[in-house]
Design an enzyme around this catalytic site. Structure first.
Site, mmCIF file in Angstrom:
data_model
loop_
_atom_site.group_PDB
_atom_site.id
_atom_site.type_symbol
_atom_site.label_atom_id
_atom_site.label_comp_id
_atom_site.label_asym_id
_atom_site.label_seq_id
_atom_site.Cartn_x
_atom_site.Cartn_y
_atom_site.Cartn_z
ATOM 1 N N ASP A 92 21.619 9.674 -2.388
ATOM 2 C CA ASP A 92 21.350 9.307 -0.994
ATOM 3 C C ASP A 92 21.202 7.671 -0.923
ATOM 4 O O ASP A 92 20.456 7.365 -0.034
ATOM 5 C CB ASP A 92 20.111 9.965 -0.897
ATOM 6 N N VAL A 147 5.213 8.287 2.610
ATOM 7 C CA VAL A 147 5.181 7.342 1.481
ATOM 8 C C VAL A 147 4.214 6.389 2.105
ATOM 9 O O VAL A 147 3.936 5.963 3.308
ATOM 10 C CB VAL A 147 6.389 6.225 1.526
ATOM 11 N N LYS A 153 4.865 8.128 -2.903
ATOM 12 C CA LYS A 153 5.565 9.268 -2.143
ATOM 13 C C LYS A 153 4.732 10.649 -2.346
ATOM 14 O O LYS A 153 4.711 11.018 -3.653
ATOM 15 C CB LYS A 153 6.795 9.314 -2.683
ATOM 16 N N GLY A 169 12.337 13.579 4.992
ATOM 17 C CA GLY A 169 12.596 15.048 4.848
ATOM 18 C C GLY A 169 11.736 15.813 3.731
ATOM 19 O O GLY A 169 11.361 16.780 3.673
ATOM 20 N N MET A 170 11.381 14.701 2.788
ATOM 21 C CA MET A 170 10.643 15.109 1.832
ATOM 22 C C MET A 170 9.218 14.859 1.721
ATOM 23 O O MET A 170 8.398 15.630 0.801
ATOM 24 C CB MET A 170 11.334 14.395 0.174
ATOM 25 N N LEU A 189 3.312 4.085 5.192
ATOM 26 C CA LEU A 189 4.625 3.402 5.245
ATOM 27 C C LEU A 189 5.708 3.883 5.747
ATOM 28 O O LEU A 189 6.610 3.104 6.377
ATOM 29 C CB LEU A 189 4.847 2.826 3.759
#
Length: 553
Positions: free
Chosen positions: A132, A24, A38, A20-21, A16
């Site tokens: 965020d 998804v 995620k 940065g992490m 999807l």
């Protein structure tokens, strides 16, 4: 395509997005539903400090109330992969929607502001700071705006590469965030102001041409709010105060939005009006072309406004438009084909939503005085105990009906239906047997009169007009529907002239639309029901139940 990859019991289907992490993915849950998973970058997931933070923050995120967010369903570490599972929200993000359709205004903008403020109240109430909040973290689902990725930003250590990547788009950062000072919930309120300013103008409030210029403007200059609706501009200005101590809390934002701070009377009013009211829409760009006489479960009529417009009635049009093969004529003016699409799908969702603006948030003034929507805690006067047909029990978080073979039980909610029509919704699981269950409206547990909206263990849906001592008159079905263990059933009982108009959604899909002109029932009570087969017991657990006025009247 990565459908053969399974993480924590979730089968990954397609990517999807990524950031940065990590990535998804759309995934299938162990029970066959859909979820967003995620996956955290392995470099982070392998860090022992990160793992400790991940477990702590994931647990906090799971405490966040579900309304107006993408609730966290699961979290864990599978080998070297850390994963976070949230409800899958279908719909564009706010940044994409504004880019493709232009800024919001009027009731759409107000509903967005209330929805995001509600989500922040829930997030802050669970002891979580989003950190965020930005347009790409607001999804415009058919149920309204949903805030995602809350608590994610704080999982990353301040010195990590992922943390630094979060600073790549500084436009919605608060001054204290720019200065590297400790963050508080007021940081999210500042971001809320920036998001609403962007949604209402299509511009970043502190855009300066470069990241460094943006950061300077955030800390030293006033935001650019030209073109923002005057009714909401003052609230946004206060949210964007440089001094965090001068900003309202999320709960105070809500109180101001629905009280004297704007022209809105209540949070329920604004969301009901904009998410379920009649809107002017253009149908071009949907999954299928709508043409005069095309079959489909919609009610689209020539509009009374500008040439080429159409009216989309409450609940008539879902986020992907008309599904071929369903029953019911679609009436669309041929002249709509040439106009640019300028409607907001999440504002047309109609009866598929459950509003929880009031629930779990204590705010003063007009908001606290509202009776709608009614949402059951299943401890407020719901009938419990045994009878010849079975038993009913409640534990505060759920309501269970156990029905003996060959019997039917129906129970009333402790609320009277509004006169202008009603939307009743419930989420339920068939725990035992193959019987039928669902919701009912325009009836009475005493007389037995009611319109029943049901689904059974075989996946058949129906609408039945019932009266005690009779077999009942089937108004729709039985018709096939996707078979799932848990179902969300939404029913609308309204009136058009001398006819009762009845619509039914199953798991956010409109499955039936019929009318009754044979001595139609009037608003009285609503509730839940369950029925067994002739040979085996049925047990159904209702996890939620809500009643709210239908739009229009």
């Amino acid at each position: 395509m990565n459908g053969d990859r399974v993480i924590g019991g979730y089968a990954l289907r397609r990517l999807l997005g990524q950031g940065g992490m990590g990535e998804v993915h759309l995934a299938v849950t162990p029970t066959g539903g859909l979820a967003a998973v995620k996956l955290i970058h392995p470099a982070l997931a392998g860090d022992p400090d990160f793992r400790r933070r991940f477990e702590r923050e994931a647990a906090a995120a799971r405490r966040v109330a579900r309304f107006c967010t993408a609730p966290v369903l699961d979290a864990g570490i599978d080998g070297e992969v850390a994963y976070l599972v949230t409800e899958y929200i279908k719909g564009p993000d706010l940044a994409q929607a504004v880019r493709e359709q232009g800024p919001l205004s009027g009731g759409n903008l107000e509903a967005l502001a209330v929805g995001i403020a509600t989500a922040l109240s829930a997030i802050h109430g669970a002891g979580v700071i989003h950190r965020d909040l930005k347009p790409s973290n607001v999804l415009l689902s058919p149920l309204g705006p949903r805030v995602i990725d809350f608590g994610i930003a704080q999982l990353v250590g301040a010195d990590s590469m992922a943390s630094r990547s979060l600073l790549g788009t500084p436009a919605f950062m608060a001054p204290e965030q720019v200065r590297g000072e400790p963050l508080t919930p007021a940081t999210d309120v500042f971001a809320w102001g920036g998001v609403i300013a962007f949604a209402g103008t299509g511009r970043l409030p502190f855009a300066g041409g470069s990241a460094a210029a943006d950061l300077y403007r955030i800390t030293h200059e006033a935001p650019r709010l030209e073109g923002l609706d005057e009714g909401i501009r003052g609230v946004v200005e206060r949210a964007l105060a440089k001094d965090a101590r001068l900003r309202p809390t999320a709960a105070q934002l809500l109180a101001e939005l629905v009280g004297g701070g704007t022209r809105l009377a209540t949070a329920t009013e604004v969301v009901e009006r904009t998410w379920t009211g009649t809107v002017t829409a253009d149908v071009r760009g949907h999954a299928v072309d709508v043409r005069p006489g095309t079959p489909g479960p919609v009610d689209v009529r020539p509009g009374s406004g500008a040439p080429g417009s159409v009216d989309v009635r409450s609940g008539a049009l879902g986020p992907v438009g008309v599904r071929g093969g369903a029953t019911g004529p679609a009436m669309v003016s041929p002249s709509v084909a040439g106009r640019r699409r300028r409607w907001w799908p999440w504002a047309v969702g109609g009866g598929v939503l459950v509003l929880a603006v009031v629930a779990a948030i204590a705010v003063p003034g007009a908001l606290a005085r509202q009776n709608w929507p009614y949402e059951a805690g299943f401890s407020d006067a719901w009938e419990v105990g045994a009878s010849d047909g079975g038993s009913a029990s409640a534990d505060g978080s759920g309501y269970e009906l156990t029905v003996r073979p060959g019997w039917r039980l129906w129970k009333s909610a402790p609320v009277t239906e509004p006169e202008q029509g009603v939307i009743v919704s419930a989420k339920a699981t068939l725990e035992e047997g193959t019987g039928e269950y669902g919701v009912w409206c325009h009836g009475s547990a005493g007389s037995g009169d009611r319109y029943e909206f049901g689904v059974n263990g075989a996946g058949k849906v129906s609408i039945v007009k019932r009266r005690t001592g009779t077999e009942g008159k089937t108004l729709y079905g039985p018709a096939d529907a996707p078979k799932t263990a848990a179902n969300r059933i939404v029913a609308e009982c309204g009136r058009s002239g001398d006819k009762a108009t009845l619509r039914m959604w199953l798991n956010e899909r409109l499955v039936a639309e019929v009318s009754d002109d044979d001595s139609p029932y009037a608003p009285r009570e609503a509730g839940v029901h369950a029925a067994s087969s002739a040979s085996e017991q049925t047990r159904v657990r209702f996890e939620s139940f809500a009643v709210r006025p239908a739009a229009g009247g």
